[in-house]
Design a protein around this motif. Structure first.
Motif, short mmCIF file in Angstrom:
data_model
loop_
_atom_site.label_atom_id
_atom_site.label_comp_id
_atom_site.label_asym_id
_atom_site.label_seq_id
_atom_site.Cartn_x
_atom_site.Cartn_y
_atom_site.Cartn_z
N MET A 1 0.83 -1.21 0.00
CA MET A 1 0.00 0.00 0.00
C MET A 1 0.87 1.26 0.00
SD MET A 1 -2.81 1.23 2.83
CE MET A 1 -1.52 1.65 3.99
N LEU A 2 1.99 1.21 0.73
CA LEU A 2 2.88 2.37 0.79
C LEU A 2 3.47 2.68 -0.58
CD1 LEU A 2 4.12 4.40 2.77
CD2 LEU A 2 6.03 2.82 3.08
N THR A 3 3.95 1.65 -1.28
CA THR A 3 4.50 1.90 -2.62
C THR A 3 3.40 2.33 -3.60
OG1 THR A 3 4.33 -0.48 -3.07
CG2 THR A 3 6.48 0.35 -2.41
N ALA A 4 2.18 1.82 -3.41
CA ALA A 4 1.06 2.25 -4.26
C ALA A 4 0.76 3.73 -4.04
CB ALA A 4 -0.18 1.40 -3.98
N TRP A 5 0.88 4.19 -2.77
CA TRP A 5 0.64 5.60 -2.47
C TRP A 5 1.68 6.48 -3.16
CZ3 TRP A 5 3.14 9.70 -0.10
CH2 TRP A 5 2.34 10.80 0.22
N PHE A 6 2.88 5.96 -3.30
CA PHE A 6 3.94 6.69 -4.00
C PHE A 6 3.86 6.49 -5.51
CE2 PHE A 6 6.13 6.66 0.17
CZ PHE A 6 6.49 8.00 0.24
N GLU A 7 2.74 5.96 -6.00
CA GLU A 7 2.51 5.73 -7.44
C GLU A 7 3.50 4.74 -8.02
OE1 GLU A 7 -0.06 7.01 -8.92
OE2 GLU A 7 -0.67 8.54 -7.47
N LEU A 8 3.99 3.80 -7.21
CA LEU A 8 4.88 2.73 -7.67
C LEU A 8 4.11 1.42 -7.70
CD1 LEU A 8 8.07 3.62 -5.59
CD2 LEU A 8 7.64 4.17 -7.99
N SER A 9 4.74 0.36 -8.15
CA SER A 9 4.11 -0.95 -8.24
C SER A 9 3.88 -1.54 -6.85
CB SER A 9 4.99 -1.89 -9.08
OG SER A 9 4.60 -3.23 -8.91
N THR A 10 2.67 -2.07 -6.61
CA THR A 10 2.41 -2.76 -5.34
C THR A 10 3.27 -4.01 -5.22
OG1 THR A 10 0.57 -3.94 -6.40
CG2 THR A 10 0.03 -1.95 -5.16
N ALA A 11 3.59 -4.63 -6.36
CA ALA A 11 4.44 -5.82 -6.34
C ALA A 11 5.83 -5.48 -5.80
CB ALA A 11 4.54 -6.41 -7.75
N LEU A 12 6.33 -4.28 -6.12
CA LEU A 12 7.63 -3.85 -5.62
C LEU A 12 7.62 -3.75 -4.10
CD1 LEU A 12 10.52 -2.78 -6.17
CD2 LEU A 12 9.52 -0.50 -6.31
N GLY A 13 6.57 -3.15 -3.55
CA GLY A 13 6.45 -3.03 -2.11
C GLY A 13 6.36 -4.38 -1.43
N ALA A 14 5.61 -5.31 -2.03
CA ALA A 14 5.48 -6.65 -1.47
C ALA A 14 6.82 -7.38 -1.50
CB ALA A 14 4.43 -7.44 -2.24
N PHE A 15 7.59 -7.18 -2.58
CA PHE A 15 8.90 -7.82 -2.69
C PHE A 15 9.85 -7.31 -1.61
CE2 PHE A 15 13.25 -7.88 -4.39
CZ PHE A 15 13.38 -9.23 -4.67
N VAL A 16 9.86 -6.01 -1.38
CA VAL A 16 10.71 -5.44 -0.34
C VAL A 16 10.28 -5.95 1.04
CG1 VAL A 16 11.45 -3.29 0.77
CG2 VAL A 16 11.22 -3.39 -1.71
#
Length: 404
Positions: free
Chosen positions: A231-246
Protein backbone atom coordinates in the motif's frame (compact mmCIF):
# COMPACT_ATOMS: atom_id res chain seq x y z
CA UNK A 1 -33.01 -20.06 3.29
CA UNK A 2 -32.12 -17.88 0.30
CA UNK A 3 -28.99 -19.00 -1.57
CA UNK A 4 -26.42 -16.41 -2.55
CA UNK A 5 -26.39 -16.34 -6.40
CA UNK A 6 -22.60 -16.14 -6.33
CA UNK A 7 -22.32 -19.52 -4.58
CA UNK A 8 -23.23 -21.71 -7.62
CA UNK A 9 -20.86 -19.62 -9.76
CA UNK A 10 -18.01 -20.09 -7.28
CA UNK A 11 -18.62 -23.84 -6.91
CA UNK A 12 -18.88 -24.29 -10.69
CA UNK A 13 -15.65 -22.36 -11.24
CA UNK A 14 -13.79 -24.37 -8.57
CA UNK A 15 -14.82 -27.74 -10.00
CA UNK A 16 -14.06 -26.59 -13.56
CA UNK A 17 -10.55 -25.50 -12.52
CA UNK A 18 -10.11 -28.81 -10.67
CA UNK A 19 -11.14 -30.80 -13.77
CA UNK A 20 -8.88 -28.76 -16.05
CA UNK A 21 -6.03 -29.14 -13.57
CA UNK A 22 -6.30 -32.96 -13.66
CA UNK A 23 -6.44 -32.99 -17.47
CA UNK A 24 -3.45 -30.67 -17.91
CA UNK A 25 -1.48 -32.48 -15.20
CA UNK A 26 -1.88 -35.64 -17.30
CA UNK A 27 -0.26 -33.73 -20.21
CA UNK A 28 2.40 -32.34 -17.83
CA UNK A 29 1.29 -28.74 -18.22
CA UNK A 30 1.54 -26.26 -15.32
CA UNK A 31 -1.54 -25.26 -13.34
CA UNK A 32 -1.21 -21.71 -14.71
CA UNK A 33 -2.62 -22.92 -18.05
CA UNK A 34 -5.70 -24.33 -16.28
CA UNK A 35 -6.31 -21.01 -14.54
CA UNK A 36 -6.02 -19.03 -17.79
CA UNK A 37 -8.32 -21.36 -19.76
CA UNK A 38 -10.83 -21.37 -16.90
CA UNK A 39 -10.91 -17.58 -16.98
CA UNK A 40 -11.68 -17.58 -20.70
CA UNK A 41 -14.44 -20.20 -20.39
CA UNK A 42 -16.24 -18.89 -17.28
CA UNK A 43 -15.67 -15.19 -18.04
CA UNK A 44 -17.97 -12.64 -19.69
CA UNK A 45 -16.57 -13.42 -23.16
CA UNK A 46 -17.06 -17.19 -22.65
CA UNK A 47 -20.12 -18.80 -21.06
CA UNK A 48 -20.64 -15.84 -18.72
CA UNK A 49 -20.66 -17.98 -15.58
CA UNK A 50 -18.81 -15.17 -13.78
CA UNK A 51 -19.50 -11.64 -14.98
CA UNK A 52 -17.95 -9.55 -12.19
CA UNK A 53 -14.47 -9.56 -13.72
CA UNK A 54 -13.48 -6.36 -11.88
CA UNK A 55 -13.80 -8.00 -8.44
CA UNK A 56 -11.89 -11.07 -9.63
CA UNK A 57 -9.17 -8.79 -11.00
CA UNK A 58 -8.84 -7.01 -7.64
CA UNK A 59 -8.50 -10.32 -5.81
CA UNK A 60 -5.99 -11.42 -8.43
CA UNK A 61 -3.92 -8.32 -7.78
CA UNK A 62 -3.70 -9.45 -4.16
CA UNK A 63 -2.33 -12.75 -5.50
CA UNK A 64 0.50 -10.99 -7.33
CA UNK A 65 1.30 -9.06 -4.14
CA UNK A 66 1.49 -12.31 -2.13
CA UNK A 67 3.54 -14.01 -4.86
CA UNK A 68 6.16 -11.24 -4.85
CA UNK A 69 6.12 -11.23 -1.04
CA UNK A 70 7.11 -14.91 -1.02
CA UNK A 71 9.72 -14.32 -3.71
CA UNK A 72 11.21 -11.54 -1.60
CA UNK A 73 11.60 -13.96 1.30
CA UNK A 74 13.34 -16.48 -0.97
CA UNK A 75 15.67 -14.00 -2.65
CA UNK A 76 19.31 -13.59 -1.77
CA UNK A 77 19.70 -9.84 -2.11
CA UNK A 78 23.49 -10.13 -2.31
CA UNK A 79 23.12 -12.20 -5.51
CA UNK A 80 20.93 -9.45 -6.96
CA UNK A 81 23.54 -6.83 -6.10
CA UNK A 82 26.28 -8.91 -7.74
CA UNK A 83 24.21 -8.94 -10.98
CA UNK A 84 23.55 -5.19 -11.00
CA UNK A 85 25.23 -4.65 -14.39
CA UNK A 86 23.03 -7.26 -16.08
CA UNK A 87 19.91 -6.04 -14.27
CA UNK A 88 20.32 -2.35 -15.06
CA UNK A 89 22.12 -2.24 -18.39
CA UNK A 90 20.54 -5.48 -19.65
CA UNK A 91 17.02 -4.21 -18.98
CA UNK A 92 17.82 -0.84 -20.56
CA UNK A 93 19.28 -2.52 -23.65
CA UNK A 94 16.28 -4.84 -23.88
CA UNK A 95 13.82 -1.92 -23.87
CA UNK A 96 15.86 0.02 -26.46
CA UNK A 97 16.13 -3.00 -28.77
CA UNK A 98 12.37 -3.69 -28.44
CA UNK A 99 11.58 -0.10 -29.44
CA UNK A 100 14.12 -0.40 -32.28
CA UNK A 101 12.45 -3.52 -33.69
CA UNK A 102 9.04 -1.84 -33.57
CA UNK A 103 10.55 1.26 -35.23
CA UNK A 104 11.60 -0.87 -38.23
CA UNK A 105 8.04 -2.19 -38.45
CA UNK A 106 6.65 1.31 -37.97
CA UNK A 107 8.63 2.60 -40.96
CA UNK A 108 6.80 0.07 -43.15
CA UNK A 109 3.34 0.96 -41.82
CA UNK A 110 4.09 4.69 -41.44
CA UNK A 111 3.38 4.76 -37.69
CA UNK A 112 3.87 7.87 -35.57
CA UNK A 113 6.77 8.09 -33.12
CA UNK A 114 4.33 7.92 -30.19
CA UNK A 115 2.80 4.65 -31.42
CA UNK A 116 6.23 3.12 -32.09
CA UNK A 117 7.45 3.96 -28.57
CA UNK A 118 4.20 2.76 -26.97
CA UNK A 119 4.21 -0.63 -28.74
CA UNK A 120 7.94 -1.02 -28.07
CA UNK A 121 7.35 -0.44 -24.36
CA UNK A 122 4.38 -2.84 -24.32
CA UNK A 123 6.31 -5.79 -25.80
CA UNK A 124 9.44 -5.12 -23.71
CA UNK A 125 7.77 -5.99 -20.40
CA UNK A 126 7.63 -9.62 -19.30
CA UNK A 127 5.14 -11.23 -16.91
CA UNK A 128 6.50 -11.19 -13.38
CA UNK A 129 3.72 -13.48 -12.13
CA UNK A 130 4.09 -16.17 -14.81
CA UNK A 131 7.90 -16.28 -14.88
CA UNK A 132 8.25 -16.42 -11.10
CA UNK A 133 5.52 -19.06 -10.80
CA UNK A 134 7.25 -21.27 -13.38
CA UNK A 135 10.67 -20.73 -11.79
CA UNK A 136 9.23 -21.76 -8.43
CA UNK A 137 7.53 -24.83 -9.91
CA UNK A 138 10.81 -25.88 -11.57
CA UNK A 139 12.87 -25.19 -8.45
CA UNK A 140 15.05 -22.69 -10.37
CA UNK A 141 14.29 -19.46 -8.50
CA UNK A 142 17.39 -19.69 -6.32
CA UNK A 143 19.67 -20.60 -9.25
CA UNK A 144 21.97 -18.05 -10.90
CA UNK A 145 19.79 -18.00 -14.01
CA UNK A 146 16.62 -17.65 -11.93
CA UNK A 147 18.05 -14.78 -9.90
CA UNK A 148 19.15 -12.99 -13.07
CA UNK A 149 15.66 -13.35 -14.56
CA UNK A 150 14.17 -12.10 -11.29
CA UNK A 151 16.44 -9.05 -11.31
CA UNK A 152 15.42 -8.18 -14.88
CA UNK A 153 11.72 -8.54 -13.96
CA UNK A 154 12.12 -6.19 -10.98
CA UNK A 155 14.00 -3.67 -13.11
CA UNK A 156 11.16 -3.81 -15.67
CA UNK A 157 8.65 -3.09 -12.89
CA UNK A 158 10.63 0.03 -11.99
CA UNK A 159 11.04 0.98 -15.66
CA UNK A 160 7.27 1.38 -16.01
CA UNK A 161 7.58 4.74 -14.20
CA UNK A 162 9.69 6.50 -16.89
CA UNK A 163 7.66 4.64 -19.54
CA UNK A 164 4.42 6.22 -18.28
CA UNK A 165 6.09 9.64 -18.18
CA UNK A 166 7.34 9.30 -21.77
CA UNK A 167 3.95 8.08 -23.03
CA UNK A 168 2.30 11.03 -21.26
CA UNK A 169 4.67 13.48 -22.95
CA UNK A 170 4.19 11.91 -26.38
CA UNK A 171 0.41 11.68 -26.00
CA UNK A 172 -1.26 14.42 -24.01
CA UNK A 173 1.90 16.53 -23.90
CA UNK A 174 1.94 17.02 -20.13
CA UNK A 175 2.96 15.16 -17.00
CA UNK A 176 1.47 15.36 -13.52
CA UNK A 177 4.24 17.04 -11.51
CA UNK A 178 2.81 15.92 -8.15
CA UNK A 179 2.77 12.30 -9.34
CA UNK A 180 6.34 12.64 -10.61
CA UNK A 181 7.56 13.98 -7.23
CA UNK A 182 5.79 11.18 -5.35
CA UNK A 183 7.30 8.53 -7.62
CA UNK A 184 10.77 10.01 -7.20
CA UNK A 185 10.44 10.13 -3.41
CA UNK A 186 9.09 6.56 -3.36
CA UNK A 187 11.99 5.30 -5.47
CA UNK A 188 14.52 6.94 -3.12
CA UNK A 189 12.85 5.38 -0.08
CA UNK A 190 12.75 1.94 -1.76
CA UNK A 191 16.46 2.16 -2.60
CA UNK A 192 17.21 3.27 0.98
CA UNK A 193 15.31 0.26 2.36
CA UNK A 194 17.23 -2.02 -0.04
CA UNK A 195 20.47 -0.55 1.30
CA UNK A 196 19.34 -1.02 4.90
CA UNK A 197 18.57 -4.72 4.31
CA UNK A 198 21.91 -5.26 2.54
CA UNK A 199 24.03 -3.64 5.25
CA UNK A 200 22.30 -5.32 8.18
CA UNK A 201 23.19 -8.97 8.81
CA UNK A 202 19.87 -9.57 10.55
CA UNK A 203 16.79 -7.40 10.99
CA UNK A 204 14.66 -7.69 14.13
CA UNK A 205 10.93 -7.30 13.57
CA UNK A 206 9.05 -5.53 16.39
CA UNK A 207 6.95 -7.78 18.65
CA UNK A 208 8.36 -10.93 16.98
CA UNK A 209 8.66 -12.68 20.37
CA UNK A 210 4.98 -12.04 21.08
CA UNK A 211 4.01 -13.63 17.75
CA UNK A 212 6.07 -16.78 18.20
CA UNK A 213 3.28 -19.00 19.61
CA UNK A 214 0.14 -17.16 18.45
CA UNK A 215 -1.09 -18.49 15.07
CA UNK A 216 -3.94 -15.99 14.73
CA UNK A 217 -1.81 -12.92 15.37
CA UNK A 218 0.85 -14.35 13.04
CA UNK A 219 -1.69 -14.34 10.19
CA UNK A 220 -2.56 -10.66 10.63
CA UNK A 221 1.05 -9.66 11.26
CA UNK A 222 2.18 -11.35 8.04
CA UNK A 223 -0.68 -9.81 6.04
CA UNK A 224 0.02 -6.43 7.63
CA UNK A 225 3.70 -6.47 6.65
CA UNK A 226 2.95 -7.67 3.10
CA UNK A 227 0.04 -5.42 2.20
CA UNK A 228 1.24 -2.52 4.35
CA UNK A 229 4.40 -2.00 2.30
CA UNK A 230 2.47 -2.76 -0.91
CA UNK A 231 0.00 0.00 0.00
CA UNK A 232 2.88 2.37 0.79
CA UNK A 233 4.50 1.90 -2.62
CA UNK A 234 1.06 2.25 -4.26
CA UNK A 235 0.64 5.60 -2.47
CA UNK A 236 3.94 6.69 -4.00
CA UNK A 237 2.51 5.73 -7.44
CA UNK A 238 4.88 2.73 -7.67
CA UNK A 239 4.11 -0.95 -8.24
CA UNK A 240 2.41 -2.76 -5.34
CA UNK A 241 4.44 -5.82 -6.34
CA UNK A 242 7.63 -3.85 -5.62
CA UNK A 243 6.45 -3.03 -2.11
CA UNK A 244 5.48 -6.65 -1.47
CA UNK A 245 8.90 -7.82 -2.69
CA UNK A 246 10.71 -5.44 -0.34
CA UNK A 247 8.44 -6.58 2.52
CA UNK A 248 9.37 -10.18 1.74
CA UNK A 249 13.08 -9.35 1.81
CA UNK A 250 12.57 -7.61 5.16
CA UNK A 251 10.90 -10.71 6.63
CA UNK A 252 13.61 -12.92 5.10
CA UNK A 253 16.35 -10.78 6.64
CA UNK A 254 14.61 -11.10 10.02
CA UNK A 255 14.72 -14.93 9.73
CA UNK A 256 10.97 -15.11 10.33
CA UNK A 257 10.10 -16.91 7.11
CA UNK A 258 9.02 -20.21 8.67
CA UNK A 259 5.80 -19.06 10.31
CA UNK A 260 5.07 -16.61 7.48
CA UNK A 261 5.31 -19.44 4.91
CA UNK A 262 3.11 -21.67 7.03
CA UNK A 263 0.52 -18.95 7.63
CA UNK A 264 0.16 -17.42 4.16
CA UNK A 265 1.00 -20.16 1.67
CA UNK A 266 -2.62 -21.29 1.14
CA UNK A 267 -3.71 -17.68 0.58
CA UNK A 268 -0.94 -17.28 -2.00
CA UNK A 269 -2.10 -20.33 -3.99
CA UNK A 270 -5.73 -19.15 -4.02
CA UNK A 271 -5.14 -15.51 -4.93
CA UNK A 272 -2.45 -16.23 -7.53
CA UNK A 273 -4.94 -18.59 -9.19
CA UNK A 274 -7.52 -15.79 -9.18
CA UNK A 275 -5.01 -13.47 -10.86
CA UNK A 276 -4.53 -15.83 -13.79
CA UNK A 277 -8.28 -16.47 -13.98
CA UNK A 278 -8.81 -12.70 -14.21
CA UNK A 279 -6.26 -12.49 -17.05
CA UNK A 280 -8.16 -15.19 -18.95
CA UNK A 281 -11.40 -13.27 -18.43
CA UNK A 282 -9.92 -10.26 -20.24
CA UNK A 283 -9.64 -12.13 -23.54
CA UNK A 284 -12.43 -10.98 -25.88
CA UNK A 285 -13.15 -14.25 -27.70
CA UNK A 286 -15.38 -12.67 -30.37
CA UNK A 287 -12.74 -10.05 -31.27
CA UNK A 288 -10.08 -12.77 -31.32
CA UNK A 289 -12.14 -14.95 -33.69
CA UNK A 290 -12.72 -12.03 -36.06
CA UNK A 291 -9.05 -10.99 -36.08
CA UNK A 292 -7.29 -14.25 -35.28
CA UNK A 293 -4.77 -14.08 -38.12
CA UNK A 294 -3.48 -10.64 -37.22
CA UNK A 295 -3.45 -11.48 -33.51
CA UNK A 296 -1.56 -14.75 -34.04
CA UNK A 297 1.07 -13.05 -36.24
CA UNK A 298 1.63 -10.29 -33.67
CA UNK A 299 1.87 -12.77 -30.78
CA UNK A 300 4.43 -14.90 -32.62
CA UNK A 301 6.39 -11.82 -33.66
CA UNK A 302 6.48 -10.55 -30.05
CA UNK A 303 7.51 -13.94 -28.63
CA UNK A 304 10.30 -14.52 -31.15
CA UNK A 305 11.60 -10.95 -30.88
CA UNK A 306 11.71 -11.11 -27.08
CA UNK A 307 13.40 -14.52 -27.10
CA UNK A 308 16.35 -13.38 -29.18
CA UNK A 309 16.70 -9.95 -27.55
CA UNK A 310 16.81 -11.44 -24.05
CA UNK A 311 18.99 -14.37 -25.13
CA UNK A 312 21.60 -12.06 -26.68
CA UNK A 313 21.66 -9.86 -23.56
CA UNK A 314 22.12 -12.85 -21.24
CA UNK A 315 24.75 -14.38 -23.53
CA UNK A 316 26.74 -11.15 -23.25
CA UNK A 317 26.73 -11.81 -19.52
CA UNK A 318 28.04 -15.12 -18.13
CA UNK A 319 25.58 -17.71 -19.44
CA UNK A 320 25.86 -20.33 -22.17
CA UNK A 321 23.74 -20.19 -25.32
CA UNK A 322 21.43 -22.93 -24.00
CA UNK A 323 20.87 -21.09 -20.71
CA UNK A 324 20.45 -17.76 -22.52
CA UNK A 325 17.88 -19.17 -24.96
CA UNK A 326 15.92 -20.78 -22.13
CA UNK A 327 15.91 -17.50 -20.18
CA UNK A 328 14.87 -15.72 -23.39
CA UNK A 329 11.91 -18.08 -23.70
CA UNK A 330 11.03 -17.51 -20.03
CA UNK A 331 10.95 -13.74 -20.58
CA UNK A 332 9.34 -13.84 -24.04
CA UNK A 333 5.70 -13.21 -23.12
CA UNK A 334 4.17 -9.74 -22.80
CA UNK A 335 3.66 -8.83 -19.14
CA UNK A 336 0.58 -7.89 -17.14
CA UNK A 337 1.82 -4.31 -16.66
CA UNK A 338 1.54 -3.90 -20.43
CA UNK A 339 -2.23 -3.73 -19.92
CA UNK A 340 -1.60 -0.49 -18.01
CA UNK A 341 0.61 0.95 -20.78
CA UNK A 342 -1.97 0.03 -23.45
CA UNK A 343 -4.75 1.70 -21.44
CA UNK A 344 -2.69 4.89 -21.01
CA UNK A 345 -1.89 4.87 -24.74
CA UNK A 346 -5.60 4.57 -25.54
CA UNK A 347 -6.52 7.38 -23.12
CA UNK A 348 -3.80 9.57 -24.69
CA UNK A 349 -5.21 8.85 -28.21
CA UNK A 350 -1.96 7.22 -29.32
CA UNK A 351 -3.98 4.14 -30.33
CA UNK A 352 -7.66 3.94 -31.24
CA UNK A 353 -10.36 1.55 -29.95
CA UNK A 354 -9.41 -1.14 -32.46
CA UNK A 355 -5.72 -0.87 -31.56
CA UNK A 356 -6.54 -1.08 -27.86
CA UNK A 357 -8.67 -4.22 -28.26
CA UNK A 358 -5.98 -5.77 -30.45
CA UNK A 359 -3.35 -4.99 -27.81
CA UNK A 360 -5.49 -6.62 -25.10
CA UNK A 361 -5.90 -9.76 -27.23
CA UNK A 362 -2.18 -9.98 -28.06
CA UNK A 363 -1.12 -9.49 -24.42
CA UNK A 364 -3.70 -11.98 -23.11
CA UNK A 365 -2.88 -14.59 -25.76
CA UNK A 366 0.86 -14.28 -25.11
CA UNK A 367 0.22 -14.86 -21.40
CA UNK A 368 -2.05 -17.81 -22.18
CA UNK A 369 0.40 -19.54 -24.54
CA UNK A 370 3.54 -18.72 -22.55
CA UNK A 371 3.56 -21.74 -20.17
CA UNK A 372 2.98 -24.15 -23.07
CA UNK A 373 5.61 -22.34 -25.16
CA UNK A 374 8.12 -22.55 -22.32
CA UNK A 375 7.41 -26.26 -21.76
CA UNK A 376 7.90 -27.06 -25.46
CA UNK A 377 11.11 -25.02 -25.61
CA UNK A 378 12.41 -26.77 -22.51
CA UNK A 379 12.02 -30.15 -24.21
CA UNK A 380 13.47 -28.85 -27.49
CA UNK A 381 16.50 -27.30 -25.78
CA UNK A 382 16.77 -30.31 -23.43
CA UNK A 383 17.50 -27.85 -20.67
CA UNK A 384 18.54 -29.77 -17.56
CA UNK A 385 17.73 -28.19 -14.24
CA UNK A 386 17.60 -29.83 -10.85
CA UNK A 387 14.75 -28.61 -8.65
CA UNK A 388 15.71 -27.33 -5.26
CA UNK A 389 12.83 -28.54 -3.11
CA UNK A 390 12.00 -26.68 0.09
CA UNK A 391 15.41 -25.05 0.18
CA UNK A 392 14.14 -21.87 1.76
CA UNK A 393 11.75 -23.50 4.20
CA UNK A 394 14.40 -25.94 5.38
CA UNK A 395 16.95 -23.19 5.87
CA UNK A 396 14.47 -21.02 7.76
CA UNK A 397 13.49 -24.02 9.83
CA UNK A 398 17.12 -24.41 10.87
CA UNK A 399 17.47 -20.72 11.64
CA UNK A 400 14.24 -20.66 13.65
CA UNK A 401 15.19 -23.76 15.61
CA UNK A 402 18.53 -22.19 16.42
CA UNK A 403 16.74 -19.09 17.69
CA UNK A 404 14.43 -21.20 19.84
Amino acid sequence: MHMDPFLPQAVGAIFFILLLGFILKFFRQPHVVAYLIAGIVIGPWGFGLVTDSESISRLGTAGVVLLLFFVGMETDIHKLVQNWKLIIFGTLMQIILSVGCVWLLGLWFDWSLARIVLIGFVISLSSTAIVIKLLQDNGMLSSSLGQSALGILLAQDLAIIPMLIIIGLLGAGNVDNVQLVKQGAGTILAVALFGFIITRKQVHLPLSKWLKDDRELQLFAALGICFGLAMLTAWFELSTALGAFVAGMLVGAAKETLWVHRTLDSFRVLFVALFFVSVGMLLDVSFLINHWQQTAILVMAALITNIFINAIILKLSKFSWKESLYAGVLLSQIGEFSFVLAAVGYQSSIINEYGYQLALCVISLSLLTSPIWIGMSNKWLKFDHKPVNNQVIDSTKTSTNEQH
